[in-house]
Design an enzyme around this catalytic site. Structure first.
Site, PDB file in Angstrom:
ATOM      1  N   ASN A  48      17.511 -10.398 -19.295  1.00 43.93           N
ATOM      2  CA  ASN A  48      17.733  -9.071 -18.723  1.00 43.93           C
ATOM      3  C   ASN A  48      18.077  -9.195 -17.244  1.00 43.93           C
ATOM      4  OD1 ASN A  48      14.997  -9.895 -18.491  1.00 43.93           O
ATOM      5  ND2 ASN A  48      14.316  -7.803 -18.098  1.00 43.93           N
ATOM      6  N   GLU A  50      18.236  -6.725 -14.011  1.00 41.31           N
ATOM      7  CA  GLU A  50      17.935  -5.383 -13.507  1.00 41.31           C
ATOM      8  C   GLU A  50      18.737  -5.094 -12.242  1.00 41.31           C
ATOM      9  OE1 GLU A  50      13.646  -5.069 -13.287  1.00 41.31           O
ATOM     10  OE2 GLU A  50      13.519  -4.975 -15.482  1.00 41.31           O
ATOM     11  N   CYS A  59      20.115  -5.356 -20.800  1.00 41.33           N
ATOM     12  CA  CYS A  59      19.100  -6.046 -21.599  1.00 41.33           C
ATOM     13  C   CYS A  59      19.545  -7.467 -21.956  1.00 41.33           C
ATOM     14  CB  CYS A  59      18.841  -5.293 -22.899  1.00 41.33           C
ATOM     15  SG  CYS A  59      18.039  -3.705 -22.704  1.00 41.33           S
ATOM     16  N   GLU A  61      19.510  -8.957 -24.834  1.00 39.71           N
ATOM     17  CA  GLU A  61      20.291  -9.034 -26.076  1.00 39.71           C
ATOM     18  C   GLU A  61      21.775  -8.780 -25.794  1.00 39.71           C
ATOM     19  OE1 GLU A  61      17.534  -7.362 -25.427  1.00 39.71           O
ATOM     20  OE2 GLU A  61      16.460  -6.775 -27.233  1.00 39.71           O
ATOM     21  N   CYS A  97      15.786  -2.538 -27.995  1.00 40.21           N
ATOM     22  CA  CYS A  97      15.936  -1.104 -27.714  1.00 40.21           C
ATOM     23  C   CYS A  97      17.076  -0.521 -28.564  1.00 40.21           C
ATOM     24  CB  CYS A  97      16.175  -0.870 -26.223  1.00 40.21           C
ATOM     25  SG  CYS A  97      17.870  -1.198 -25.706  1.00 40.21           S
ATOM     26  N   CYS A 100      20.661  -1.650 -27.726  1.00 36.34           N
ATOM     27  CA  CYS A 100      20.944  -3.018 -28.181  1.00 36.34           C
ATOM     28  C   CYS A 100      21.109  -3.072 -29.696  1.00 36.34           C
ATOM     29  CB  CYS A 100      19.840  -3.971 -27.731  1.00 36.34           C
ATOM     30  SG  CYS A 100      19.914  -4.316 -25.959  1.00 36.34           S
TER      31      CYS A 100
HETATM   32  N1  THU Z   1      14.670  -5.027 -22.044  1.00 37.89           N
HETATM   33  C1  THU Z   1      15.436  -5.967 -22.676  1.00 37.89           C
HETATM   34  O1  THU Z   1      15.968  -6.882 -22.036  1.00 37.89           O
HETATM   35  N2  THU Z   1      15.607  -5.843 -24.017  1.00 37.89           N
HETATM   36  C2  THU Z   1      15.078  -4.848 -24.786  1.00 37.89           C
HETATM   37  O2  THU Z   1      15.355  -4.784 -25.978  1.00 37.89           O
HETATM   38  C3  THU Z   1      14.171  -3.872 -24.196  1.00 37.89           C
HETATM   39  C4  THU Z   1      14.036  -3.906 -22.722  1.00 37.89           C
HETATM   40  C5  THU Z   1      14.467  -5.159 -20.598  1.00 37.89           C
HETATM   41  C6  THU Z   1      15.151  -4.097 -19.778  1.00 37.89           C
HETATM   42  C7  THU Z   1      14.308  -4.063 -18.526  1.00 37.89           C
HETATM   43  O3  THU Z   1      14.786  -5.048 -17.635  1.00 37.89           O
HETATM   44  C8  THU Z   1      12.921  -4.482 -19.013  1.00 37.89           C
HETATM   45  O4  THU Z   1      13.093  -5.045 -20.293  1.00 37.89           O
HETATM   46  C9  THU Z   1      11.923  -3.330 -19.085  1.00 37.89           C
HETATM   47  O5  THU Z   1      12.456  -2.265 -19.794  1.00 37.89           O
END
Ligand code: THU
Length: 142
Positions: A48, A50, A59, A61, A97, A100
């Site tokens: 991920n 940010e 994300c 994925e 999520c 994704c």
């Molecule tokens: N996140 C992912 O990388 N994948 C997911 O399927 C759910 C959330 C990350 C996004 C963000 O950087 C952190 O998790 C908290 O939401």
């Protein structure tokens, strides 16, 4: 890699753990790593990423999927994906999520393409990408 076997599955999870170490997540402190096995046999990993403008976060994925598409083009397909997460270093359950799930399904090799992740009971879940997104949005032409 044969992800039908425990060894293959565990290797994919291990690669997801390596990818997690690259996460850029100073805001949530949740680090996520993904490793996907493409139909081509290649493995693409992602973490991920940010941003101070939170909505711009990508994300793990989708990072892995976009790497695969940008390398292989339209023929890119997902055979399986493993996802792991931690928060401030401690193991953290993860479930892909909604955004994704839609993106993963777009590139699924088949209705049996698999997703591995740890649920909130710390149990390793194996689900197909179609199970993860039933009644998905599709266009009549696809
Ligand atoms: N996140 C992912 O990388 N994948 C997911 O399927 C759910 C959330 C990350 C996004 C963000 O950087 C952190 O998790 C908290 O939401």
């Amino acid at each position: 890699m044969d992800i039908g076997t425990e060894v293959g599955r565990d290797k994919l999870i291990e690669q997801a753990r390596d990818a997690l170490s690259k996460a850029y997540s100073p805001y949530s402190r949740v680090s996520v790593g993904a490793a996907l096995l493409a139909a081509s046999g290649k493995i693409y990993t992602g973490c991920n990423v940010e941003n101070v403008s939170f909505g711009l976060t990508n994300c793990a994925e989708r990072t892995a999927v976009f790497k695969g598409v940008s390398e292989e083009g339209e023929s890119f397909k997902i055979a399986a994906i493993a996802i792991v997460a931690n928060r401030d270093g401690a193991r953290f359950s993860i479930s892909p999520c909604g955004a994704c799930r839609q993106v993963l399904l777009e590139f699924a090799q088949s209705s049996g393409s698999l997703c591995f992740f740890l649920n909130s009971d710390d149990v390793l879940v194996t689900k197909s990408l179609t199970e993860l997104l039933p009644d998905a949005f599709i266009l009549p032409t696809k």
